[in-house]
Design an enzyme around this catalytic site. Structure first.
Site, PDB file in Angstrom:
ATOM      1  N   ASP A  90       0.826  -1.200   0.000  1.00  0.00           N
ATOM      2  CA  ASP A  90       0.000   0.000   0.000  1.00  0.00           C
ATOM      3  C   ASP A  90       0.864   1.256   0.000  1.00  0.00           C
ATOM      4  OD1 ASP A  90       0.832  -0.727   2.611  1.00  0.00           O
ATOM      5  OD2 ASP A  90      -0.721   0.533   3.521  1.00  0.00           O
ATOM      6  N   GLU A 154       0.061  -1.385   5.774  1.00  0.00           N
ATOM      7  CA  GLU A 154       1.141  -0.902   6.639  1.00  0.00           C
ATOM      8  C   GLU A 154       1.023   0.593   6.875  1.00  0.00           C
ATOM      9  OE1 GLU A 154       5.025   0.746   7.847  1.00  0.00           O
ATOM     10  OE2 GLU A 154       3.855   1.214   6.053  1.00  0.00           O
TER      11      GLU A 154
END
Length: 451
Positions: A90, A154
């Protein structure tokens, strides 16, 4: 089958590291927080690249399209503990209107790959993929099993990523004792001709806080000494203006010691128990280190930065409550002091609670793994200086530590003078030089085969 002393990475692997970085950037995996994110396209891309060379990927989701990829590369020594190599898929949001190059173009221009995730951290994912694919093509096997984890979420709380994996599928990481992940082994140029590589061996803990002030609602024209907005504003001001005492973790102490040696300056007494003397000693040393002090200064203290305020719904109405949010970061061993200080700074009229709480981490700098990573960097950049580094923020290593895995930040990049790596994280015009990707791929290959 070739073993761990096989030849280094070939040109095709270097090309793949660049191409994979560009391709991954073009897959928009923006994480807006609060569950709003989609990592599935990048996860499918990664899984296909692994499967193509015979590495079996497992795709795992806690929620639809919040996808993680886990795979295991078998080593030659079944008795050796496994090594975890992790990176997230991400990225944080990016506004194309602010960028010189579209943030999801993955454009390669003048020897640089542009786009969101170029350093945080699709470049690292790409280098890892290039290395293990090169091994598979050449029949190279590392000494120990290597578990690959490409994670979701994350950039928020990790609840859909490493947190989910650790809680629901811990067996995938059986045997893992050490890990390498993001934000270490990049070139830092202090501007004096030296090249410094901070190798991460620690992280501050995360303490994202919500402050809530209660008061007496009323008309905006009336005097009100129980104004919730005033109370929360006063607490935020006290927190923002607070000077935290110096507290040296073993990693930061080692960093200061080695930087003092690099700069040939006297090392002051870092063992004094008197807070003011320690602060003077550390601040004085940092002043003598010049720009290199930036590698250490954020991690000699806890910190708490107010970041959000919310109150009211109409200008002539005093609300009954007001809230603020604070980004707190906590040194190893500093959690009790942090909590006690917040109690004092918020006072009796404002409550505080954790919105997100993660532990600080520490990894030994005298361990064999640290020496292997240091030596791999020096092999490709002789004359550089490798120093221990405590990250001011945090990574997925916090989640994996719950499985007893000791984490290091080691995703190498050799960067040119004037390239502000730290500013690229979550910044506008994020980019990474092609040469840096080539360097990092070679260093990763050497380190991972020797670890």
């Amino acid at each position: 089958m070739a073993e761990a002393n096989a030849p280094h990475i070939d040109d095709s692997a270097l090309e793949e590291a660049v191409r994979f970085t560009s391709d991954l950037i073009r897959l928009d995996t923006t994480n807006r927080g609060g569950g709003d994110g989609v990592e599935r396209p990048a996860a499918e891309y990664v899984a296909a690249l692994l499967a193509e060379v015979g590495i079996e990927p497992l795709l795992l989701e806690k929620a639809p399209r919040r996808t993680n990829v886990v795979a295991r590369v078998q080593g030659t020594d079944p008795a050796a503990p496994a090594l975890l190599v992790h990176g997230h898929l991400d990225v944080v949001p990016a506004d194309p209107a602010e960028w010189a190059v579209h943030p999801f173009s993955g454009e390669i221009r003048d020897g640089v790959v542009w786009g969101r995730g170029a350093v945080d951290m699709k470049d690292s994912d790409a280098m890892v993929l290039a290395v293990v694919r090169a091994w598979a093509r050449a029949g190279v096997r590392p000494r120990r099993d290597i578990v690959l984890a490409f994670t979701a979420d994350e950039e928020d709380t990790a609840q859909f990523g490493s947190g989910f994996l650790v809680a629901s599928r811990p067996e995938l990481f059986d045997g893992c004792t050490e890990a390498i992940g993001e934000s270490g082994a990049f070139t830092f140029h202090p501007g004096d001709g030296r090249r410094i590589y901070p190798l991460a061996a620690g992280e501050r803990g995360t303490a994202w806080l919500r402050l809530t002030a209660r008061g007496r609602a009323g008309h905006g024209s009336k005097i009100n000494h129980a104004n919730a907005v005033t109370r929360v504003a006063a607490a935020v001001t006290r927190i923002g203006e607070h000077t935290w005492p110096v507290r040296l973790s073993p990693t930061v102490r080692a960093a200061l010691t080695e930087l003092a040696a690099v700069y040939d300056v006297p090392l002051p007494d870092l063992d004094t128990a008197e807070p003011a003397r320690l602060a003077d000693a550390v601040d004085g040393l940092l002043a003598r280190l010049g720009p290199a002090a930036a590698l250490v200064a954020p991690t000699v203290r806890n910190s708490a930065n107010p970041t959000m305020l919310s109150a009211g719904y109409k200008v002539n109405v005093i609300p009954g409550s007001a809230t603020a949010q604070v980004d707190g970061r906590v040194l190893p061993g500093g959690e009790e002091e942090f909590a006690a200080t917040l109690d004092r700074l918020t006072g009796p009229e404002v409550d505080w609670e954790h919105v997100h709480h993660e532990i600080p981490l520490q990894a030994p700098v005298d361990a064999p793994a640290y020496a292997v990573m240091r030596d791999a960097l020096l092999h490709f950049d002789p004359g550089a200086h490798i120093i221990p580094y405590c990250m001011s923020g945090g990574t997925d290593a916090k989640q994996f530590s719950r499985l007893g895995v000791v984490g290091y930040g080691f995703m190498p990049l050799r960067l040119p003078e004037g390239f502000d790596y730290q500013a690229m994280f979550h910044g506008v015009d994020e980019r990474v030089p092609v040469d840096a990707l080539h360097f990092g791929t070679r260093v990763l290959d050497r380190a991972l085969r020797a670890l």
